[in-house]
Design a protein around this motif. Structure first.
Motif, PDB file in Angstrom:
ATOM      1  N   MET A   1     -31.900  27.326  23.717  1.00 22.00           N
ATOM      2  CA  MET A   1     -33.078  27.965  24.304  1.00 22.00           C
ATOM      3  C   MET A   1     -33.327  27.363  25.685  1.00 22.00           C
ATOM      4  O   MET A   1     -32.924  26.243  25.976  1.00 22.00           O
ATOM      5  CB  MET A   1     -34.315  27.759  23.425  1.00 22.00           C
ATOM      6  N   LYS A   2     -34.038  28.120  26.543  1.00 20.35           N
ATOM      7  CA  LYS A   2     -34.424  27.605  27.839  1.00 20.35           C
ATOM      8  C   LYS A   2     -35.655  26.715  27.699  1.00 20.35           C
ATOM      9  O   LYS A   2     -36.530  26.948  26.864  1.00 20.35           O
ATOM     10  CB  LYS A   2     -34.728  28.749  28.804  1.00 20.35           C
ATOM     11  N   ALA A   3     -35.721  25.681  28.540  1.00 25.48           N
ATOM     12  CA  ALA A   3     -36.871  24.791  28.558  1.00 25.48           C
ATOM     13  C   ALA A   3     -37.022  24.221  29.955  1.00 25.48           C
ATOM     14  O   ALA A   3     -36.044  24.118  30.715  1.00 25.48           O
ATOM     15  CB  ALA A   3     -36.709  23.667  27.536  1.00 25.48           C
ATOM     16  N   VAL A   4     -38.237  23.848  30.294  1.00 23.67           N
ATOM     17  CA  VAL A   4     -38.524  23.164  31.550  1.00 23.67           C
ATOM     18  C   VAL A   4     -38.768  21.701  31.203  1.00 23.67           C
ATOM     19  O   VAL A   4     -39.711  21.378  30.472  1.00 23.67           O
ATOM     20  CB  VAL A   4     -39.749  23.755  32.263  1.00 23.67           C
ATOM     21  N   GLN A   5     -37.897  20.829  31.707  1.00 25.75           N
ATOM     22  CA  GLN A   5     -37.953  19.427  31.318  1.00 25.75           C
ATOM     23  C   GLN A   5     -38.060  18.502  32.530  1.00 25.75           C
ATOM     24  O   GLN A   5     -37.590  18.818  33.623  1.00 25.75           O
ATOM     25  CB  GLN A   5     -36.694  19.038  30.526  1.00 25.75           C
ATOM     26  N   TYR A   6     -38.671  17.351  32.264  1.00 27.25           N
ATOM     27  CA  TYR A   6     -38.602  16.212  33.173  1.00 27.25           C
ATOM     28  C   TYR A   6     -37.521  15.305  32.620  1.00 27.25           C
ATOM     29  O   TYR A   6     -37.641  14.795  31.513  1.00 27.25           O
ATOM     30  CB  TYR A   6     -39.959  15.510  33.220  1.00 27.25           C
ATOM     31  N   ARG A   7     -36.435  15.096  33.407  1.00 28.04           N
ATOM     32  CA  ARG A   7     -35.248  14.451  32.853  1.00 28.04           C
ATOM     33  C   ARG A   7     -34.910  13.109  33.509  1.00 28.04           C
ATOM     34  O   ARG A   7     -34.248  12.279  32.896  1.00 28.04           O
ATOM     35  CB  ARG A   7     -34.042  15.389  32.988  1.00 28.04           C
ATOM     36  N   GLU A   8     -35.349  12.910  34.735  1.00 28.40           N
ATOM     37  CA  GLU A   8     -34.974  11.678  35.451  1.00 28.40           C
ATOM     38  C   GLU A   8     -36.136  11.250  36.330  1.00 28.40           C
ATOM     39  O   GLU A   8     -36.734  12.081  37.036  1.00 28.40           O
ATOM     40  CB  GLU A   8     -33.724  11.937  36.288  1.00 28.40           C
ATOM     41  N   ILE A   9     -36.471   9.968  36.273  1.00 29.75           N
ATOM     42  CA  ILE A   9     -37.608   9.441  37.027  1.00 29.75           C
ATOM     43  C   ILE A   9     -37.502   9.830  38.500  1.00 29.75           C
ATOM     44  O   ILE A   9     -36.480   9.608  39.145  1.00 29.75           O
ATOM     45  CB  ILE A   9     -37.698   7.903  36.901  1.00 29.75           C
ATOM     46  N   GLY A  10     -38.592  10.459  38.978  1.00 28.71           N
ATOM     47  CA  GLY A  10     -38.671  10.798  40.394  1.00 28.71           C
ATOM     48  C   GLY A  10     -38.002  12.083  40.801  1.00 28.71           C
ATOM     49  O   GLY A  10     -38.039  12.454  41.979  1.00 28.71           O
ATOM     50  N   LYS A  11     -37.401  12.810  39.853  1.00 30.13           N
ATOM     51  CA  LYS A  11     -36.617  13.998  40.210  1.00 30.13           C
ATOM     52  C   LYS A  11     -37.368  15.312  40.006  1.00 30.13           C
ATOM     53  O   LYS A  11     -36.863  16.364  40.377  1.00 30.13           O
ATOM     54  CB  LYS A  11     -35.302  14.019  39.412  1.00 30.13           C
ATOM     55  N   GLY A  12     -38.548  15.299  39.381  1.00 24.84           N
ATOM     56  CA  GLY A  12     -39.272  16.537  39.175  1.00 24.84           C
ATOM     57  C   GLY A  12     -38.709  17.375  38.044  1.00 24.84           C
ATOM     58  O   GLY A  12     -37.765  16.969  37.354  1.00 24.84           O
ATOM     59  N   PRO A  13     -39.244  18.591  37.837  1.00 25.67           N
ATOM     60  CA  PRO A  13     -38.845  19.415  36.690  1.00 25.67           C
ATOM     61  C   PRO A  13     -37.515  20.120  36.903  1.00 25.67           C
ATOM     62  O   PRO A  13     -37.112  20.396  38.034  1.00 25.67           O
ATOM     63  CB  PRO A  13     -39.984  20.435  36.595  1.00 25.67           C
ATOM     64  N   GLU A  14     -36.841  20.404  35.783  1.00 24.44           N
ATOM     65  CA  GLU A  14     -35.587  21.157  35.796  1.00 24.44           C
ATOM     66  C   GLU A  14     -35.628  22.198  34.685  1.00 24.44           C
ATOM     67  O   GLU A  14     -36.229  21.981  33.631  1.00 24.44           O
ATOM     68  CB  GLU A  14     -34.389  20.235  35.565  1.00 24.44           C
ATOM     69  N   VAL A  15     -34.956  23.316  34.902  1.00 20.66           N
ATOM     70  CA  VAL A  15     -34.786  24.339  33.867  1.00 20.66           C
ATOM     71  C   VAL A  15     -33.427  24.107  33.212  1.00 20.66           C
ATOM     72  O   VAL A  15     -32.396  24.097  33.896  1.00 20.66           O
ATOM     73  CB  VAL A  15     -34.874  25.758  34.455  1.00 20.66           C
ATOM     74  N   VAL A  16     -33.432  23.927  31.894  1.00 26.23           N
ATOM     75  CA  VAL A  16     -32.208  23.561  31.177  1.00 26.23           C
ATOM     76  C   VAL A  16     -32.095  24.381  29.896  1.00 26.23           C
ATOM     77  O   VAL A  16     -33.044  25.058  29.472  1.00 26.23           O
ATOM     78  CB  VAL A  16     -32.202  22.058  30.824  1.00 26.23           C
ATOM     79  N   ASP A  17     -30.916  24.302  29.270  1.00 24.37           N
ATOM     80  CA  ASP A  17     -30.697  24.892  27.948  1.00 24.37           C
ATOM     81  C   ASP A  17     -30.611  23.767  26.923  1.00 24.37           C
ATOM     82  O   ASP A  17     -29.831  22.817  27.097  1.00 24.37           O
ATOM     83  CB  ASP A  17     -29.413  25.715  27.928  1.00 24.37           C
ATOM     84  N   ILE A  18     -31.418  23.859  25.860  1.00 21.09           N
ATOM     85  CA  ILE A  18     -31.426  22.849  24.807  1.00 21.09           C
ATOM     86  C   ILE A  18     -31.409  23.552  23.450  1.00 21.09           C
ATOM     87  O   ILE A  18     -31.568  24.773  23.357  1.00 21.09           O
ATOM     88  CB  ILE A  18     -32.657  21.919  24.901  1.00 21.09           C
ATOM     89  N   ASP A  19     -31.217  22.776  22.391  1.00 17.20           N
ATOM     90  CA  ASP A  19     -31.190  23.340  21.048  1.00 17.20           C
ATOM     91  C   ASP A  19     -32.588  23.783  20.614  1.00 17.20           C
ATOM     92  O   ASP A  19     -33.600  23.183  20.996  1.00 17.20           O
ATOM     93  CB  ASP A  19     -30.663  22.311  20.052  1.00 17.20           C
ATOM     94  N   VAL A  20     -32.624  24.802  19.770  1.00 21.87           N
ATOM     95  CA  VAL A  20     -33.889  25.231  19.167  1.00 21.87           C
ATOM     96  C   VAL A  20     -34.311  24.180  18.144  1.00 21.87           C
ATOM     97  O   VAL A  20     -33.513  23.802  17.278  1.00 21.87           O
ATOM     98  CB  VAL A  20     -33.734  26.609  18.497  1.00 21.87           C
ATOM     99  N   PRO A  21     -35.560  23.672  18.221  1.00 18.24           N
ATOM    100  CA  PRO A  21     -35.988  22.630  17.280  1.00 18.24           C
ATOM    101  C   PRO A  21     -36.281  23.202  15.895  1.00 18.24           C
ATOM    102  O   PRO A  21     -36.681  24.357  15.752  1.00 18.24           O
ATOM    103  CB  PRO A  21     -37.267  22.091  17.920  1.00 18.24           C
TER     104      PRO A  21
END
Length: 344
Positions: free
Chosen positions: A1-21
């Motif tokens: 599924m698509k998600a908007v995540q914060y993944r790395e300190i200082g880098k801001g949000p990213e749109v990624v594909d992750i597993d459905v929980p």
């Protein structure tokens, strides 16, 4: 599924594909219908590494509404297909505060590792989100999901702050709203719907002052060097009975201090980092200063009822997942009018 995540300190949000929980026992999986952006997201993402304490990656989104799609073992009283708003400030559920629905003031949540969705736990800015307990669901009914998502914070937070000062806001009194953003434009509407006070709105943006007029402010003014004198003039020299600072930077907090009436309430809602010393010769006699946090579960139901009655409404800018980074940048730049909402 698509998600908007914060993944790395200082880098801001990213749109990624992750597993459905998958929902565990007692949990509910919602298909997300809308999720709101908030300055609190940027507050979290702007923290330096030595102050950031949450797991990474983190799916953002603490303002969410969705449709029940799957139930974990042991869940009853909730049906697949029903639509709910998510109550975000999760607590332990069993302490005195939580028993009153005041999970926003649960004294045990942090020590137990309980965090709000999007502000520590996986949030609603994804195609699906897990809600830990059915008590954190508020029935949406016939409310529009996109126009209702932000009520879970941008509506609930000012409602909670205003409710604490409501007995002061009698006919003939004045309330000042500083900052006509996502929370402030709803704060104006809540004041008009639930109190008899005259509402003065202050902001540095002409566009936001125009929004303030559209949603019901009696007076609008620029938050500049003349603001104190103008508010004093509009209040007959006495000052405002309540000031709600939805920005929280030092200049706005100073404006609140200089315009509050004796025995008034200053509510610092914004998390801009400013502080206000209180005491003799700092604030007027009897003036109280509070930093309220979010709101209670009963208050969220009341906010949704106000929306259902047509008394309040969110000014929404809609974005898709692929526009999420752009939306966050607009929020960071102060360019969003009202509230930005991601619509899957």
């Amino acid at each position: 599924m698509k998600a908007v995540q914060y993944r790395e300190i200082g880098k801001g949000p990213e749109v990624v594909d992750i597993d459905v929980p998958e929902p565990g026992p007692g949990e509910i999986r919602l298909k997300v219908l809308a999720a709101g952006l908030c300055h609190s997201d940027w507050f979290l993402m702007d923290l330096p590494e030595d102050q950031y304490v949450y797991p990474l990656p983190l799916t953002l989104g603490h303002e969410g509404v969705g449709e029940v799609e799957k139930l974990g073992d042991g869940v009853d009283g909730v049906q697949v297909g029903e639509r709910y708003a998510i109550y975000g400030p999760w607590g332990c559920g069993v302490c005195h505060a939580c028993a009153q629905g005041k999970e926003n003031y649960c004294p045990h949540a942090a020590e137990m590792g309980i965090a709000p969705p999007g502000l520590g736990a996986p949030g609603a800015m994804a195609e699906y989100v897990i809600v830990d307990d059915k008590r954190h669901l508020a029935p949406l009914g016939d409310l529009d999901p996109v126009e209702s998502a932000s009520l879970t914070d941008a509506g609930l937070t000012p409602y909670h702050a205003i409710a604490a000062a409501r007995d002061k806001l009698t006919p003939g009194t004045t309330a000042v709203v500083i900052g006509v953003g996502g929370l402030g434009h709803l704060g104006i509407q809540i004041l008009r719907a639930t109190t008899a006070a005259t509402v003065i709105a202050a902001d540095v943006s002409d566009d936001k002052l125009e929004l303030a007029r559209k949603v019901g402010a009696h007076h609008t003014l620029r938050s500049d060097d003349d603001a104190v004198a103008r508010i004093r003039e509009l209040t007959g020299g006495e000052g405002a009975v309540a000031v709600f600072d939805f920005v929280g930077i030092q200049p706005t907090i100073d404006l609140a201090r200089e315009t509050i009436a004796a025995d008034g309430f200053i509510h610092i809602v914004g998390i801009g980092g400013g502080t206000l010393p209180t005491g003799f010769f700092s604030t007027p006699y009897g003036a109280a200063v509070r930093a309220p946090y979010w709101g209670t579960r009963p208050e969220l139901l009341e906010v949704l009822d106000l929306a259902r009655a047509g008394a309040i409404g969110v000014h929404v800018e809609r974005y898709g997942f692929d526009q999420a980074v752009e939306a966050y940048q607009r929020l960071h730049d102060g360019a969003v009018q009202g509230r930005a909402v991601i619509v899957p």
